[in-house]
Design a protein around this motif. Sequence first.
Motif, short mmCIF file in Angstrom:
data_model
loop_
_atom_site.label_atom_id
_atom_site.label_comp_id
_atom_site.label_asym_id
_atom_site.label_seq_id
_atom_site.Cartn_x
_atom_site.Cartn_y
_atom_site.Cartn_z
N HIS A 177 17.62 14.71 16.60
CA HIS A 177 17.04 13.99 17.75
C HIS A 177 16.96 14.96 18.93
CE1 HIS A 177 19.06 10.83 15.38
NE2 HIS A 177 18.12 10.02 15.83
N THR A 178 15.90 14.80 19.72
CA THR A 178 15.80 15.55 20.98
C THR A 178 15.48 14.57 22.10
OG1 THR A 178 13.46 16.00 20.59
CG2 THR A 178 15.00 17.72 19.95
N LEU A 179 16.16 14.73 23.23
CA LEU A 179 15.89 13.91 24.40
C LEU A 179 15.71 14.86 25.58
CD1 LEU A 179 18.58 12.50 22.73
CD2 LEU A 179 17.81 10.65 24.19
N VAL A 180 14.57 14.77 26.23
CA VAL A 180 14.26 15.69 27.33
C VAL A 180 13.96 14.87 28.57
CG1 VAL A 180 12.76 17.58 28.11
CG2 VAL A 180 13.27 17.33 25.67
N LEU A 181 14.52 15.27 29.73
CA LEU A 181 14.23 14.59 30.99
C LEU A 181 12.74 14.67 31.27
CD1 LEU A 181 16.86 15.59 33.73
CD2 LEU A 181 16.63 13.42 32.51
N ALA A 182 12.19 13.58 31.81
CA ALA A 182 10.75 13.55 32.09
C ALA A 182 10.41 14.62 33.13
CB ALA A 182 10.36 12.17 32.59
N ASP A 183 11.30 14.83 34.09
CA ASP A 183 11.02 15.79 35.16
C ASP A 183 12.19 16.76 35.23
OD1 ASP A 183 9.97 17.08 37.30
OD2 ASP A 183 10.57 15.56 38.77
N PRO A 184 12.27 17.68 34.26
CA PRO A 184 13.47 18.52 34.17
C PRO A 184 13.65 19.45 35.37
CG PRO A 184 11.83 19.23 32.58
CD PRO A 184 11.28 18.01 33.24
N ARG A 185 14.91 19.63 35.73
CA ARG A 185 15.26 20.61 36.77
C ARG A 185 15.29 21.99 36.14
NH1 ARG A 185 19.06 17.19 36.87
NH2 ARG A 185 20.65 18.64 36.16
#
Length: 158
Positions: free
Chosen positions: A126-134
């Motif tokens: 599974h991968t989860l990435v922030l919509a607006d990554p810092r």
Amino acid sequence: MRHHPAGVVVITADVGGRPVGLTATSFTSVSLHPPLVSFYVADSSTTWPTLRRAGVFGVQLLGAGQEDVATRFASRGADRFAPPTVWSPGPDGVPLLDGAVAHLVCARHDARMVGDHWLVIGEVTHTLVLADPRPPLLYHRGGFTTVASREAEHHRER
Ligand SMILES: Cc1cc2nc3c(=O)[nH]c(=O)nc-3n(C[C@H](O)[C@H](O)[C@H](O)COP(=O)(O)O)c2cc1C
């Protein structure tokens, strides 16, 4: 190695209902097909004897501003998952730390000793990435740092 900038991650796992985790910069991608990633953990780590029992582990790619998280998960004697750490169980019960730029959940693929470290290889499930990554949290020359965001560079060039 001081001159090799590296992204900072926290490896986490749930072992018998108990969350464990540690900070690592030895994280890297290994293979695309199948999707494999790896990290090294010292044989002397007090977390490893528990972590090695986990069939699934999480990788939190820390962002700029998460220096405190990286320091806490590298501190012996600290209750790493107690407040102010904010976390929740993710896929397969893997503890996921709030605020990370991205999370990977991996099924353990292999672990073998290399020198005085264990090379741990996981298959990403599974991968989860922030919509607006810092921007990422990096470790370089013995301290935490980051990179200028592309947007900031763009504005400076104009
Ligand atoms: C920036 C940073 C990067 C680290 N990278 C690793 C690593 O890749 N592998 C490792 O075994 N330990 C690494 N450590 C140390 C672990 O976090 C270490 O296991 C911890 O300090 C000792 O706790 P333990 O006994 O629970 O392992 C790193 C520490 C810091 C601060």
